[in-house]
Design a protein around this motif. Structure first.
Motif, PDB file in Angstrom:
ATOM      1  N   UNK A  34      28.208  53.211  15.283  1.00 17.38           N
ATOM      2  CA  UNK A  34      26.993  53.332  15.807  1.00 17.38           C
ATOM      3  C   UNK A  34      26.707  54.449  16.419  1.00 17.38           C
ATOM      4  N   UNK A  35      25.437  54.992  16.342  1.00 18.00           N
ATOM      5  CA  UNK A  35      24.941  56.125  17.131  1.00 18.00           C
ATOM      6  C   UNK A  35      24.251  55.520  18.322  1.00 18.00           C
ATOM      7  N   UNK A  36      24.517  56.381  19.382  1.00 15.44           N
ATOM      8  CA  UNK A  36      23.782  55.806  20.693  1.00 15.44           C
ATOM      9  C   UNK A  36      23.405  57.219  21.317  1.00 15.44           C
ATOM     10  N   UNK A  37      22.428  56.955  22.174  1.00 14.42           N
ATOM     11  CA  UNK A  37      21.759  57.977  23.104  1.00 14.42           C
ATOM     12  C   UNK A  37      21.789  57.697  24.668  1.00 14.42           C
ATOM     13  N   UNK A  38      21.967  58.494  25.649  1.00 17.44           N
ATOM     14  CA  UNK A  38      22.081  58.443  26.924  1.00 17.44           C
ATOM     15  C   UNK A  38      21.400  59.519  27.444  1.00 17.44           C
ATOM     16  N   UNK A  39      20.763  59.607  28.538  1.00 17.99           N
ATOM     17  CA  UNK A  39      20.297  60.790  29.374  1.00 17.99           C
ATOM     18  C   UNK A  39      20.000  60.571  30.791  1.00 17.99           C
ATOM     19  N   UNK A  40      20.118  61.420  31.646  1.00 15.70           N
ATOM     20  CA  UNK A  40      19.874  61.472  32.868  1.00 15.70           C
ATOM     21  C   UNK A  40      18.838  62.547  33.454  1.00 15.70           C
ATOM     22  N   UNK A  41      18.187  62.330  34.421  1.00 12.04           N
ATOM     23  CA  UNK A  41      17.095  63.376  34.681  1.00 12.04           C
ATOM     24  C   UNK A  41      17.186  63.583  36.142  1.00 12.04           C
ATOM     25  N   UNK A  42      16.683  64.769  36.770  1.00 14.80           N
ATOM     26  CA  UNK A  42      16.539  65.036  38.042  1.00 14.80           C
ATOM     27  C   UNK A  42      15.332  65.896  38.089  1.00 14.80           C
ATOM     28  N   UNK A  43      14.457  65.762  39.177  1.00 14.30           N
ATOM     29  CA  UNK A  43      13.536  66.608  39.439  1.00 14.30           C
ATOM     30  C   UNK A  43      13.796  67.722  40.236  1.00 14.30           C
ATOM     31  N   UNK A  44      13.607  68.972  39.981  1.00 16.95           N
ATOM     32  CA  UNK A  44      14.050  70.257  40.518  1.00 16.95           C
ATOM     33  C   UNK A  44      12.978  70.914  40.869  1.00 16.95           C
ATOM     34  N   UNK A  45      12.849  71.559  42.239  1.00 13.73           N
ATOM     35  CA  UNK A  45      11.706  72.475  42.622  1.00 13.73           C
ATOM     36  C   UNK A  45      11.800  73.717  42.056  1.00 13.73           C
ATOM     37  N   UNK A  46      10.815  74.129  41.694  1.00 14.13           N
ATOM     38  CA  UNK A  46      10.652  75.667  41.063  1.00 14.13           C
ATOM     39  C   UNK A  46      10.949  76.778  42.317  1.00 14.13           C
ATOM     40  N   UNK A  47      11.785  77.481  42.082  1.00 10.79           N
ATOM     41  CA  UNK A  47      12.316  78.288  43.080  1.00 10.79           C
ATOM     42  C   UNK A  47      12.059  79.829  42.708  1.00 10.79           C
ATOM     43  N   UNK A  48      11.371  80.168  41.432  1.00 11.53           N
ATOM     44  CA  UNK A  48      11.061  81.501  41.071  1.00 11.53           C
ATOM     45  C   UNK A  48       9.445  81.596  40.903  1.00 11.53           C
ATOM     46  N   UNK A 143       5.379  79.429  37.777  1.00 10.43           N
ATOM     47  CA  UNK A 143       6.601  79.183  38.619  1.00 10.43           C
ATOM     48  C   UNK A 143       7.722  78.441  37.622  1.00 10.43           C
ATOM     49  N   UNK A 144       8.935  78.558  38.098  1.00  4.20           N
ATOM     50  CA  UNK A 144       9.899  78.255  37.043  1.00  4.20           C
ATOM     51  C   UNK A 144      11.220  77.917  37.996  1.00  4.20           C
ATOM     52  N   UNK A 145      12.225  77.397  37.452  1.00  9.66           N
ATOM     53  CA  UNK A 145      13.404  77.251  37.908  1.00  9.66           C
ATOM     54  C   UNK A 145      14.433  78.497  37.798  1.00  9.66           C
ATOM     55  N   UNK A 146      15.125  79.054  38.796  1.00  2.56           N
ATOM     56  CA  UNK A 146      16.138  80.205  38.345  1.00  2.56           C
ATOM     57  C   UNK A 146      17.040  79.810  37.758  1.00  2.56           C
ATOM     58  N   UNK A 220       4.333  75.318  44.164  1.00  9.06           N
ATOM     59  CA  UNK A 220       4.903  75.569  43.169  1.00  9.06           C
ATOM     60  C   UNK A 220       5.376  74.519  42.080  1.00  9.06           C
ATOM     61  N   UNK A 221       5.338  73.351  42.409  1.00 15.00           N
ATOM     62  CA  UNK A 221       5.406  72.027  41.655  1.00 15.00           C
ATOM     63  C   UNK A 221       7.035  72.269  41.448  1.00 15.00           C
ATOM     64  N   UNK A 222       7.365  71.307  40.213  1.00 13.89           N
ATOM     65  CA  UNK A 222       8.623  70.995  40.188  1.00 13.89           C
ATOM     66  C   UNK A 222       8.802  70.710  38.291  1.00 13.89           C
ATOM     67  N   UNK A 223      10.170  70.925  37.920  1.00 14.34           N
ATOM     68  CA  UNK A 223      10.417  70.468  36.504  1.00 14.34           C
ATOM     69  C   UNK A 223      11.453  69.323  36.581  1.00 14.34           C
ATOM     70  N   UNK A 224      11.408  68.642  35.344  1.00 13.63           N
ATOM     71  CA  UNK A 224      12.434  67.673  35.270  1.00 13.63           C
ATOM     72  C   UNK A 224      13.557  68.202  34.392  1.00 13.63           C
ATOM     73  N   UNK A 225      14.716  68.108  34.899  1.00  9.15           N
ATOM     74  CA  UNK A 225      15.699  68.975  34.330  1.00  9.15           C
ATOM     75  C   UNK A 225      16.599  67.713  33.511  1.00  9.15           C
TER      76      UNK A 225
END
Length: 238
Positions: A34-48, A143-146, A220-225
C-alpha cells in the motif's frame, strides 16, 4: 567417449528454463503493498527582505546616458554600503532605442538599470530604501525565509513527518487485520507555500526622524514550510 551435440543442446535448454523460472520467481508480484502519504507543516515568519530599485532615463546621446546612469548607480551603491547588514548587488541593465511616431527614425535612447538590496534588518533596509528613492525608483519589495531558517525548520519537521507516516502505516495495518508491516520504500521531501504579498504602508509620522522620505511600515508575512513523507509498505498478514 563423446557426448552427442543434441544432448548438449537439451542440457543448455534445461539450464536456461531453470534460470528463467528462478528469475520469474524472484520477480513475482508482492501482495498487500500500500502507498501512503503523510505531511507536517509549520508557519515560519519571513526574516529576509529584498528590495529592487532602478534608474530609468532617456537622452539623445547614448554614451552620455550610460555615464549618467553609472554615476547614479555608483552614488546609490556607496550610500547603501554605509549601512551595516545590507547586501548590495547589481541587477539587470539594458538600453534600447526610442523611435519616432512612424517607427523609422531613432529619436533617443532609454536605459534602465537595477540595484538589489537584501537584509534581515527590516528597519535599516526600509529606511535606506526611502532615502535612495531620491535617486532611484522602487521596483519591487518582497520577503522570504532565509536559507538557514528554512533548514532549521525543515530539520525540526522531518522527524514529525516520518512519525506521522509510521502512525498511518500502523493504523492501516491494524485496519486490514495485519500483524505488522514492512517498509518497502520511503522518500521525504520539503516544500513551502508563500502567503499573499504583504502590505507595505507608508508612515508619514516618522519621516523627520532621520531626515529622509517616509519609511514604509513592514508586514513581512509568513510562509508555510511543509515536509512530506511518501512511501510504500507491505502489510504482514497472519
Amino acid at each position: 567417449m563423446s557426448v552427442p551435440k543434441k544432448t548438449f543442446a537439451t542440457l543448455a535448454a534445461a539450464i536456461a528454463l531453470c534460470a528463467t523460472s528462478l528469475g520469474a520467481l524472484a520477480e513475482a508480484p508482492r501482495y498487500n503493498q500500500v502507498s501512503l502519504h503523510a505531511e507536517v507543516s509549520q508557519e515560519v515568519a519571513h526574516d529576509l527582505m529584498n528590495v529592487t530599485l532602478y534608474s530609468e532615463a532617456q537622452a539623445t546621446d547614448p554614451a552620455r546616458l550610460a555615464g549618467e546612469t553609472t554615476e547614479t548607480l555608483n552614488a546609490a551603491i556607496a550610500e547603501a554600503r554605509k549601512v551595516k547588514g545590507i547586501t548590495v548587488s547589481l541587477g539587470s541593465r539594458n538600453s534600447y532605442p526610442v523611435y519616432d511616431e512612424k517607427g523609422q527614425k531613432i529619436t533617443g535612447w532609454r536605459e534602465r538599470a537595477e540595484l538589489r538590496l537584501e537584509s534581515s534588518d527590516f528597519a535599516a533596509l526600509s529606511r535606506l530604501t526611502a532615502d535612495l528613492q531620491s535617486k532611484l525608483k522602487l521596483g519591487n519589495m518582497s520577503f522570504s525565509i532565509a536559507d538557514a531558517t528554512r533548514k532549521k525548520s525543515e530539520d525540526a519537521l522531518m522527524k514529525g513527518a516520518v512519525d506521522a507516516f509510521k502512525a498511518r502505516a500502523q493504523l492501516l495495518s491494524d485496519s486490514l487485520g495485519g500483524k505488522g508491516y514492512k517498509m518497502v520504500s520511503l522518500s521525504v521531501n520539503s516544500a513551502d507555500a508563500p502567503r499573499p504579498v504583504p502590505v507595505v504602508r507608508m508612515s508619514m509620522a516618522k519621516a523627520d526622524s532621520y531626515g529622509g522620505a517616509p519609511a514604509p511600515q513592514i508586514e513581512a508575512g509568513t510562509s508555510q514550510v511543509t515536509i512530506s513523507a511518501d512511501g510504500t509498505i507491505e502489510v504482514q498478514m497472519p
